[in-house]
Enzyme design. Structure first.
Site, PDB file in Angstrom:
ATOM      1  N   HIS A 105       0.832  -1.203   0.000  1.00 52.12           N
ATOM      2  CA  HIS A 105       0.000   0.000   0.000  1.00 52.12           C
ATOM      3  C   HIS A 105       0.875   1.265   0.000  1.00 52.12           C
ATOM      4  CE1 HIS A 105      -3.682   2.288   1.306  1.00 52.12           C
ATOM      5  NE2 HIS A 105      -2.743   3.097   1.788  1.00 52.12           N
ATOM      6  N   GLU A 106       1.798   1.317   0.953  1.00 50.38           N
ATOM      7  CA  GLU A 106       2.649   2.508   1.061  1.00 50.38           C
ATOM      8  C   GLU A 106       3.549   2.662  -0.169  1.00 50.38           C
ATOM      9  OE1 GLU A 106       1.653   4.459   3.131  1.00 50.38           O
ATOM     10  OE2 GLU A 106       0.642   3.159   4.572  1.00 50.38           O
TER      11      GLU A 106
ATOM     12  N   HIS B 220       1.661   4.399  -2.843  1.00 49.32           N
ATOM     13  CA  HIS B 220       1.698   5.860  -2.660  1.00 49.32           C
ATOM     14  C   HIS B 220       3.043   6.415  -3.143  1.00 49.32           C
ATOM     15  CE1 HIS B 220      -1.958   6.541  -0.445  1.00 49.32           C
ATOM     16  NE2 HIS B 220      -1.633   5.772   0.575  1.00 49.32           N
TER      17      HIS B 220
END
Ligand SMILES: [Zn+2]
Length: 621
Positions: free
Chosen positions: A391-392, A395
């Site tokens: 997820h990170e 980003h």
């Protein structure tokens, strides 16, 4: 016990020293970035009142202001990363406070720019927008100027500005009572053992296998809000009234329009979301029926909704394994994307990998235009940690593409788009892990996790969005938000979303009173649209070819150079139509069917072996 920061090896730390070698060099840069007394940037304040002169002057002001902003962002990145490594480190805390204060000064000293621009006549603004000198700022200026038609005369604007603090009281009083004053006491579990109930514990108790604990926690927690239902409905009403006041003062047709206009998101996007979920709500009911059957309960209550259907699959991955599988999972995005990610994770040290003493908890992706992306992790080898890293990293890759391809003024992305790239990468990881899963237990665990993810982000947030719309519409019609009205609506929404198979207890209909997001002014719908867009895009890229991939990569490179809805449309999803949301719900439906089949075959094999089914949770109490 967690290690001291000094005991963490370099390869496990993020590469903050590439930004400034040490605190001393940071301090030197900090001192050089400003004058010691106010005005700290006289070269900027010099232009106050002169913006209207000509396009060159405006360009100079924008160039100067973005240059300072850019430098401050890099200084801020260093200080906040260092601060988060060990929040008790005094020198880093001081540096962090200093740069935060300096950014505040900068915002104060440049606060005149936008109003001065907006005060210009439309004719003047049109000449500026047409000027080739301002070409690279054209869209930036358009975004600011868009609100001009809702601007009031200067004296009225000043009056509005002065009302701001008084209008925040509802929200502030809610935070005070919710975060500080409320004490929830203790609750008993099935063995009559006492447990302290707090906001943080509440979520854990609702996931506990002990049904008595779940029920007691649910009732005690919401019981507190019921006790204060009059106060809490007044606070919420006060907040809604403040939105209504602003909407009316600025001549918007509704609170919804006022909230979305600034972002240039059509109210149709909001309505399309709710409509799509309504049309497909039976899909959620299907899942709830499955949950009821698997849990072996005669009656399903809302406190039975969060307990995992199967205990966490015993998949453990070392950090290096996680890194490799995440890189592998992004294959649909092409070799270049994979190589950039690999370089960042494995060589450039984007990630601060493990927990240490006094390190900030949780995870995030950070960084600024002139820095590499930085990822804070507290990696613990569980499958959920692997998803967090994916997820990170999603980003971070969005940021990296944006930084590389946009000028500074467009080198960020708006909230509406913020969770798309991260959720997209989680989905790619999920697909790869499912492909690699060796046992049905692993598959069941992964699918159930994805189902819960979509339920919490798409269905639940849409229910919230619907409630939020209702309270604002009532206020617009001058109907008072009484506890009864709010509870009746909440009951009706719960009945519609959860269907006939769930008992809506008295405590459940007060839930609205504890949700901080209802004070945010039409915020939550973006969670639901974000996950829908991400799933639709992932599907499009995985099933598509070079064209679909390139269009998605163009979206990652776009930053804030266009309005979010336009940007998504170019990537291949039109959020004005209900189709992306419907497709996400269809995916949810398919996952529920797959889970059903897996659980049934699991039940059969276990029966054949004479074992009691593990997935089944015995009802207690
Ligand atoms: Zn995120």
């Amino acid at each position: 016990m967690a290690k001291e920061r000094s005991a963490i090896s370099k390869k496990d730390q993020w590469n903050v020293e590439s930004l400034f070698p040490n605190l001393k060099t940071w301090q030197m840069a900090f001192d050089k970035a400003q004058r010691p007394s106010k005005p700290r940037w006289p070269e900027l304040s010099y232009f106050k009142g002169l913006i209207s002169e000509d396009p060159e002057t405006l360009k100079t002001v924008l160039d100067l202001s973005f240059a300072v902003d850019r430098l401050l962002s890099a200084l801020y990145t260093y200080a906040h990363l260092r601060h988060d490594e060990d929040i008790t480190h005094d020198e880093h805390k001081i540096a962090y406070n200093r740069i935060s204060a300096l950014i505040h000064d900068f915002q104060e000293e440049t606060a005149w720019i936008e109003p001065e621009l907006l005060a210009l006549s439309q004719k003047k603004l049109d000449t500026f927008l047409a000027s080739p000198i301002l070409k690279e700022y054209r869209f930036h200026l358009q975004k600011i100027i868009r609100v001009k038609k809702h601007m009031l005369t200067p004296d009225k604007e000043e009056l509005l500005a002065q009302s701001a603090k008084a209008l925040q009281v509802g929200h502030k009083a809610f935070s005070a009572i919710n975060d500080a004053d409320f004490k929830f006491g203790e609750v008993l579990d099935g063995k009559r053992k006492k447990h302290e109930l707090t906001h943080a514990q509440y979520g854990l108790y609702l996931r506990d296998q002990d049904r008595t604990l779940r029920e007691n926690a649910f009732k005690a927690y919401h019981g507190k809000y019921m006790e204060y239902e009059n106060t809490l409905s007044e606070l919420l009403s006060g907040q809604v009234q403040s939105h209504l006041f602003n909407a009316k003062a600025r001549k918007y047709s509704s609170c919804l329009e006022a909230a979305l206009f600034v972002k240039n998101i059509d109210t149709e996007v909001y309505h399309a979301l709710i409509k799509a979920v309504h049309e497909k709500i039976d899909v959620l009911h299907k899942y709830i029926n499955l949950r009821k059957r698997v849990m072996g309960l005669d009656q399903l209550h809302l406190y039975d909704m969060y307990v995992p259907l199967i205990k966490e699959a015993d998949i453990r991955l070392s950090y290096e394994e996680a890194e490799s599988i995440i890189i592998e999972s992004t294959a649909p995005l092409g070799k270049e994307y994979q190589n950039l990610l690999k370089q960042g994770l494995k060589n450039d040290r984007w990630v601060d990998r493990y927990e240490n003493k006094n390190k900030r908890s949780g995870a995030y992706s950070s960084g600024s235009y002139d820095t590499m992306p930085y990822i804070l992790m507290n990696y613990k080898e569980q499958i959920k940690d692997v998803f967090t890293l994916a997820h990170e990293a999603g980003h971070s890759m969005h940021s990296l593409h944006t930084y590389k391809h946009q000028p500074y003024q467009y080198g960020n992305y708006p909230i509406f788009l913020a969770e798309v790239a991260s959720t997209f990468n989680e989905e790619l990881l999920m697909q790869l892990l499912l492909k690699k899963a060796k046992t049905d237990d692993e598959r069941i665990y992964l699918i159930n996790q994805k189902i819960e993810d979509i339920r919490g982000t798409l269905f639940r947030q849409t229910m919230f969005a619907e409630f939020e719309l209702f309270i604002h519409e009532m206020a617009e019609k001058d109907i008072p938000l009484t506890p009864k009205l709010l509870k009746d609506k909440y009951r009706q929404l719960n009945e519609m979303y959860f269907g006939r198979n769930v008992i809506i207890d008295e405590e459940a209909v007060i839930e609205w009173a504890r949700i901080p997001h209802f004070y945010y002014n039409f915020y939550v719908f973006q969670y639901a649209t974000g996950i829908s867009a991400a799933l639709a895009l992932a599907d499009r890229v995985v099933k598509g070819g070079a064209k679909e991939r390139e269009e998605y990569l163009a979206f990652l490179k776009g930053g804030s150079s266009e309005y979010p809805i336009e940007m998504l449309k170019k990537a291949g999803v039109d959020m004005r139509s209900p189709n992306p949301v419907k497709a996400a719900i269809q995916k949810f439906s398919d996952l529920v069917d797959q889970l059903d089949v897996l659980l049934q075959s699991k039940g059969k094999t276990e029966k054949a072996k004479g074992a009691s089914p593990k997935g089944k949770i015995k009802a207690k109490g």
